[in-house]
Structures are given as C-alpha cells and as structure tokens.
Enzyme design. Structure first.
Site, mmCIF file in Angstrom:
data_model
loop_
_atom_site.group_PDB
_atom_site.id
_atom_site.type_symbol
_atom_site.label_atom_id
_atom_site.label_comp_id
_atom_site.label_asym_id
_atom_site.label_seq_id
_atom_site.Cartn_x
_atom_site.Cartn_y
_atom_site.Cartn_z
ATOM 1 N N ASP A 8 57.520 -22.410 -34.828
ATOM 2 C CA ASP A 8 57.076 -23.603 -36.119
ATOM 3 C C ASP A 8 56.722 -23.387 -37.010
ATOM 4 O O ASP A 8 56.157 -22.598 -37.633
ATOM 5 C CB ASP A 8 55.511 -23.825 -34.844
ATOM 6 C CG ASP A 8 55.596 -25.237 -35.214
ATOM 7 O OD1 ASP A 8 55.723 -26.160 -34.957
ATOM 8 O OD2 ASP A 8 53.976 -25.197 -35.923
ATOM 9 N N THR A 60 58.631 -30.120 -39.047
ATOM 10 C CA THR A 60 58.382 -29.216 -40.406
ATOM 11 C C THR A 60 60.030 -28.612 -41.147
ATOM 12 O O THR A 60 59.361 -27.945 -42.766
ATOM 13 C CB THR A 60 57.296 -28.702 -39.708
ATOM 14 O OG1 THR A 60 57.570 -28.035 -38.583
ATOM 15 C CG2 THR A 60 56.012 -29.327 -39.624
ATOM 16 N N THR A 61 60.206 -27.384 -39.801
ATOM 17 C CA THR A 61 61.245 -26.650 -41.315
ATOM 18 C C THR A 61 61.998 -27.626 -41.710
ATOM 19 O O THR A 61 62.437 -26.993 -42.904
ATOM 20 C CB THR A 61 62.173 -25.662 -39.985
ATOM 21 O OG1 THR A 61 61.145 -24.956 -38.764
ATOM 22 C CG2 THR A 61 62.646 -24.665 -40.509
ATOM 23 N N ASP A 67 54.099 -30.025 -30.069
ATOM 24 C CA ASP A 67 55.754 -30.675 -30.684
ATOM 25 C C ASP A 67 55.850 -31.668 -29.677
ATOM 26 O O ASP A 67 56.224 -33.435 -30.033
ATOM 27 C CB ASP A 67 56.177 -29.819 -31.258
ATOM 28 C CG ASP A 67 56.382 -28.997 -32.225
ATOM 29 O OD1 ASP A 67 55.174 -28.984 -32.465
ATOM 30 O OD2 ASP A 67 56.964 -28.714 -32.799
HETATM 31 P P1 ADP Z 1 62.093 -28.779 -36.666
HETATM 32 O O1 ADP Z 1 60.720 -27.799 -37.554
HETATM 33 O O2 ADP Z 1 62.106 -29.039 -38.170
HETATM 34 O O3 ADP Z 1 61.668 -29.300 -36.113
HETATM 35 P P2 ADP Z 1 63.190 -26.974 -35.532
HETATM 36 O O4 ADP Z 1 63.664 -25.268 -35.382
HETATM 37 O O5 ADP Z 1 62.544 -27.392 -34.296
HETATM 38 O O6 ADP Z 1 63.281 -27.297 -36.435
HETATM 39 O O7 ADP Z 1 65.007 -27.562 -35.604
HETATM 40 C C1 ADP Z 1 64.474 -28.764 -35.585
HETATM 41 C C2 ADP Z 1 66.721 -29.417 -35.918
HETATM 42 O O8 ADP Z 1 67.489 -28.763 -34.330
HETATM 43 C C3 ADP Z 1 66.812 -30.635 -35.742
HETATM 44 O O9 ADP Z 1 68.318 -31.150 -36.853
HETATM 45 C C4 ADP Z 1 67.866 -31.282 -33.878
HETATM 46 O O10 ADP Z 1 68.290 -31.554 -34.374
HETATM 47 C C5 ADP Z 1 68.314 -29.401 -34.219
HETATM 48 N N1 ADP Z 1 68.307 -29.590 -32.872
HETATM 49 C C6 ADP Z 1 67.537 -29.294 -31.476
HETATM 50 N N2 ADP Z 1 68.220 -29.114 -30.246
HETATM 51 C C7 ADP Z 1 70.032 -28.790 -31.045
HETATM 52 C C8 ADP Z 1 70.946 -28.401 -29.451
HETATM 53 N N3 ADP Z 1 71.033 -28.330 -28.617
HETATM 54 N N4 ADP Z 1 71.922 -28.751 -30.452
HETATM 55 C C9 ADP Z 1 72.477 -29.718 -31.684
HETATM 56 N N5 ADP Z 1 70.545 -29.598 -32.774
HETATM 57 C C10 ADP Z 1 69.822 -29.332 -32.402
HETATM 58 MG MG MG Z 2 60.990 -28.779 -34.195
#
Ligand code: ADP
Ligand code: MG
Length: 547
Positions: free
Chosen positions: A72, A105-106, A401
């Site tokens: 996270d 957030t990331t 989340d």
């Molecule tokens: P954040 O803290 O920004 O939410 P995450 O590590 O949760 O970071 O990653 C979010 C990103 O991962 C988003 O751009 C989302 O669209 C992408 N994402 C989530 N699941 C998938 C998936 N199965 N395939 C491709 N991209 C994905």
């Molecule tokens: Mg996320």
C-alpha cells in the site's frame, strides 16, 4: 552554503543586516531545485517496483523492530519516515489521495516523480521553470477533460460493477488470491449502508466496522449483518445467546448514583441497616423491572452495571454487556434500528433495537459479542481473519482500499478500465492537442504526456515486459480504435483491459492527476530553501536535513 540572504549589507556597505537566526542554512536557485528534484525522483524510484499486480511488496522495519509488510503506497511512505522536505511533500500526496479516494497512492507518487523528472530534462534545456509550471497546469486540465470524455457511466447499485472495482484495487495486494470473496464483501457492505438522497448515494465509512483477528484463513473473513463488539457478557448467570433479541441501548449507568455531597448516615440498629440496603436493592430491582417491562431481553450499556443489577438481570434472563464504546453504540443503533436512551425512566418498547441473534462467541482467545441478523442494517461489521497478524493487517489495509473504491463508484458512478489504458490514451490525445499550442507550452505538454506514460510502462516493467514495445503496441491498438488497450500483466501482453473486467473509479484517476500535478508544480516553483539549524546532537529532532 552561503548565507547571502541572511546577511546583506546596507547601502554604505558597512553594517551587516541579519534577518535569519544564526545557523540557518539556505540553498538557492539551481542547487535548491536540483536537491528537491533528486529527492523526489528517489522516492518515485522506490515506489515504482510496487505498482500493479506484479509489483513487489515492501518490508518496513521501524525503530522498535516492528515489521510491516505491505504494498500500500500510503503505508509504505508513512512507515519510511522520510526526512527531506520535498520528499515529504510526496508523502502528503499519498496521504491526501488515500483519504479522499482510498486507492491510487502509488500511482500518484510515481506520476509526481515522473512529472518532476520530465521537467528536469526541460530545465536542462534552459526552459524556465515557470513555463513548465504553466504548461503542466494546462496539460492537467486538458488531461482531466480527456479522461472524463472516456469515462463510462454505470448503475451505482450494480453489485457486479462494485465488486469488479473492489477486486481491481486488491489485485496488487497480498490478499489477491482471496480478492473475489473480499470484493464481494466490500460491495455488499457498501450497498447496504449507502444512503440515498435524491438520485445520488452517500456512504459514511464509519458505518462499516472492520474488526480483525489473526487465526483461520482469509477465506474465513465474513460480513456480519450487524455489529461485533469486543466485550463479554457481564454475568455468568446470563444466557450465552438470545434469539429474537430485543435490545435496550442504554447510555446510563445501571447503578445507584453516588451523591455529590458526602453525607453521613448514622445507623443505630440492624433493622435500620437492613431497610437501608433493602431500599438500594429495591431501586436497583426497579431498574431491571423497568427494562424487563419493555420486553427487552438484551441490554447493551455504555456505562457500568452494578453487581446487584447484574444479578437481577440474570434472574430475568436478560443478556447484558457493559462499558461499550460510544462509537459502537452509534453503530448498534443504526444496525438494530434502536435508540440510545440516556434515562432508564424514558425507555419504551419503541426504543428497542432488534436482531435475530445476540451471542457471545469465542474468537481465538477472546470472547466477543455478535449482534447479527439485523434487518436492513445501516451499519455492519466485516470480520477479517487470516493466518497471522501481518496477514490480517495487510488484509485490513486492502479492505480499506476495496471499500473506498466501491464507495467512490456508488457516489460517483463513472468508471474507466485500468492497466495503464486511460493514462496511455490521455497521453496520446494530449500530444495531438499540443500541436495546436505555441512552441514553448508544447514542450511542457509533451513532457506531461511522457510522464503519464510512466504508469503503463511501470506496470509492464514490473510484469517483466519490454517498456518500449509495450508503448508502441498500446499506441497502435488505441489508434485503431480500442481506447482500452492496456497492459495485461498476467497475460504479459497488450489486451482490452475493459473486457478483462479490470475497472477503476474515474475519481481515482482524476485525483492521481490533480494531486500529482499540484505537488510537481509546487516543487518546481521553489528556488530557495531556508532551513532552520538543527538542534544539537542528543536532542531528538524531526527537522529536515537539507541534502
Ligand atoms: P495504487 O496504489 O496506485 O493503487 P497499485 O499497486 O494498486 O497502486 O496498482 C494500481 C495499478 O495496477 C492501476 O493502474 C491498475 O489499473 C493496475 N492493475 C490492477 N490490476 C491489474 C491487472 N489485472 N492487469 C493490469 N493492470 C492492473
Ligand atoms: Mg491500488
């Protein structure tokens, strides 16, 4: 570092004018800018590897040796205990995104770093920072407009959509394997507690109580149609469970009030003593009779319950719990449709809440009270289970989340697909639009577009795909008309992410762009960092160091 500003000379060049405290350090112009840029880029680089489902987790060890394992973004930054002032601003971005929309957030941090990195290239080409700032401002506005243009309206009460949204937010987490169950739970909880006014919905997250207990496995996580409280039944003689419960919610002590004034009572014979005690007893029994008359078979009390009252309650077959937190009382009222009563005299049948079952259950080593089977409850509990404390901790963060994104969509039912598709699309359209602008602004808008592409590129890199090929293929597919072409990190190819059901709230994407641009601009505008001197060694200091 010179202290030019701190010490200027008067017109005659004789008397030095000191405006800052001794020891204050100042970094100016390019040096200040470069320091900040470096710090921001460093933070961005740390966060990059954790973006997306194929991103890695971080293990953070605090000064006491406590370990947190998480993916996270907000938690990572919080636990890192960042000192550099510019880097700290990134922590703020993550925090504000987390508070407002709960996810992204990331991405927000990575985008901020990318904006700064691309700005650095322009600064190296002697583009004035203010020009970049203006260009970024323009680009961000246009990007938001483009995003809104591709947002898809959905039915806010569509449970499947909410569950897909929740599931996407958990893809990248430790709990991803159990995400279908957790996503379903979050969607159900949000739908149940949402309040409709006019045509829109509002969710107060306080109405969802998230309790966690290490033990069992994540698949034992449950949504409870009511409230769970971390308390025991007060008296051994009371029933351990009550079906068809009528619940009195009291915010009054079930005790004889001690008088404020200290009075002396002289008792000369045993009879008098007895009648005095009898009188107290009678008053306490009257309390129980009063409660019992309303038909209540469960008492949940925010204050204390006297031993004698407990005894009478037990005799009347009433299950009672005491010293329940105020926040739990509020939730109980919403879940059971009861009213919290502050004076027992006022208690009536109408004030009672109802539940199918009130029961004390053992959860691992603790005893908890479950008030469940409430009809149409407006407050609920999610009980998170998992193999170890670290697992339940991360599951709780992921649940946060998931609940937040479901809330985002029920409140503003517009979604986009993920996988970097919207960022790539926006970048492409921004470049097209940039051609209509004057030369100088164009540069910054192009830089902005490049920065947006960091999201699909990072998702691809983390999945082991080639970044250049990824961009080329997304571009070609999108220009052929598939605006949802993005990175399918599991298939390791470019695919239609919308069809894959990887959906995200539009507000999350909007806020990522808004907050990243805001902070990038703020950092770019700084050309002077003035830091107070740090206290002497030994005294604990949270002052930021300069470099
Ligand atoms: P954040 O803290 O920004 O939410 P995450 O590590 O949760 O970071 O990653 C979010 C990103 O991962 C988003 O751009 C989302 O669209 C992408 N994402 C989530 N699941 C998938 C998936 N199965 N395939 C491709 N991209 C994905
Ligand atoms: Mg996320």
């Amino acid at each position: 570092m010179a202290t030019m500003a701190t010490m200027a000379t008067t017109a005659q060049g004789e008397i030095p004018v000191i405006i800052l405290r001794e020891g204050t350090r100042e970094t100016k112009g390019k040096t200040a800018q470069r320091n900040n840029i470096t710090a921001v880029k460093l933070v961005g680089n740390i966060m990059k590897s954790s973006l997306g489902p194929r991103g890695m987790d971080k293990m953070l060890v605090d000064t006491l040796g406590d370990v947190t394992i998480t993916n996270d973004g907000a938690t990572i930054l919080k636990e890192m205990d960042i000192q550099h002032p510019a880097a700290k601003m990134m922590v703020e971005v993550a925090k504000s995104v987390d508070n407002e929309v709960g996810d992204g957030t990331t991405s927000a941090v990575i985008l901020t770093a990318a904006l700064i990195e691309k700005a650095e290239d322009l600064l190296n080409k002697d583009v004035h920072p203010m020009l970049i700032v203006e260009g970024y401002d323009l680009a961000s506005e246009k990007a938001l407009e483009l995003l809104t243009g591709i947002g898809i309206k959905v039915d806010p009460t569509d449970k499947d959509v909410l569950a897909s949204i929740a599931k996407t937010s958990m893809e990248s987490k430790l709990v991803s394997e159990d995400s279908p169950l957790l996503a379903k739970i979050s969607a159900e909880a949000i739908l149940q507690v949402a309040e409709k006014s006019d045509e829109t919905y509002k969710v107060d997250m306080d109405n969802i109580k998230v309790e966690k207990k290490a033990g069992g496995s994540i698949s034992d996580t449950r949504l409870i149609n009511g409230i769970v409280i971390d308390k025991e039944i007060v008296h051994g003689g009371m029933p351990k469970y009550v079906r068809k419960a009528n619940i009195a919610l009291l915010n009054a002590a079930l005790e004889i009030e001690k008088t404020e004034i200290s009075a002396e009572i002289r008792i000369s014979d045993p009879e008098q003593m007895k009648s005095f005690l009898d009188e107290e007893n009678r008053m306490m029994k009257a309390m129980v009779d009063k409660i019992s008359e309303t038909g209540a078979n469960v008492v949940i009390c925010q204050k204390g319950i006297d031993d004698v009252v407990q005894h009478y309650l037990a005799k009347a077959g009433i299950l009672a719990v005491r010293r329940v937190k105020e926040s739990d009382m509020v939730k109980l009222a919403k879940a059971t449709k009861g009213r919290v009563v502050t004076n027992i005299e006022d208690l009536t049948k109408e004030d009672l809440g109802t539940a199918d079952l009130v029961e004390e259950r053992k959860v691992e080593t603790d005893k908890w009270i479950f008030i469940e089977g409430c009809r149409d409850p407006k407050a609920m509990t999610i009980l998170i289970r998992g193999g170890s404390q670290r697992v339940v901790d991360e599951a709780e963060r992921s649940m946060h989340d998931a609940l937040m994104v479901a809330k985002d969509v029920i409140e503003r039912p517009v979604i986009v697909a993920g996988g970097g598709a919207p960022e790539a699309y926006t970048a492409w359209k921004l470049r097209e639009w940039a051609n209509t602008l004057s030369g100088r602004e164009q540069l910054a808008v192009f830089a902005f577009a490049d920065a947006l592409e960091t999201i699909p590129v990072t998702l691809a890199t983390n999945a082991g795909m080639d970044p250049i090929d990824t961009l080329i293929e997304i571009r070609s597919k999108q220009s052929q008309g598939n605006k949802w072409a993005g990175v399918d990190v599991f298939g390791m190819k470019i695919a239609d992410i919308y069809r894959k059901g990887i959906l995200e709230p539009l507000v999350v994407k909007e806020l990522i762009i808004k907050s990243a641009t805001e902070v990038a601009i703020m950092i770019l505008r700084i050309d002077d960092v003035i830091a107070a001197s740090r206290p002497k060694e030994g005294s604990r200091s949270r002052e930021p160091p300069m470099e």
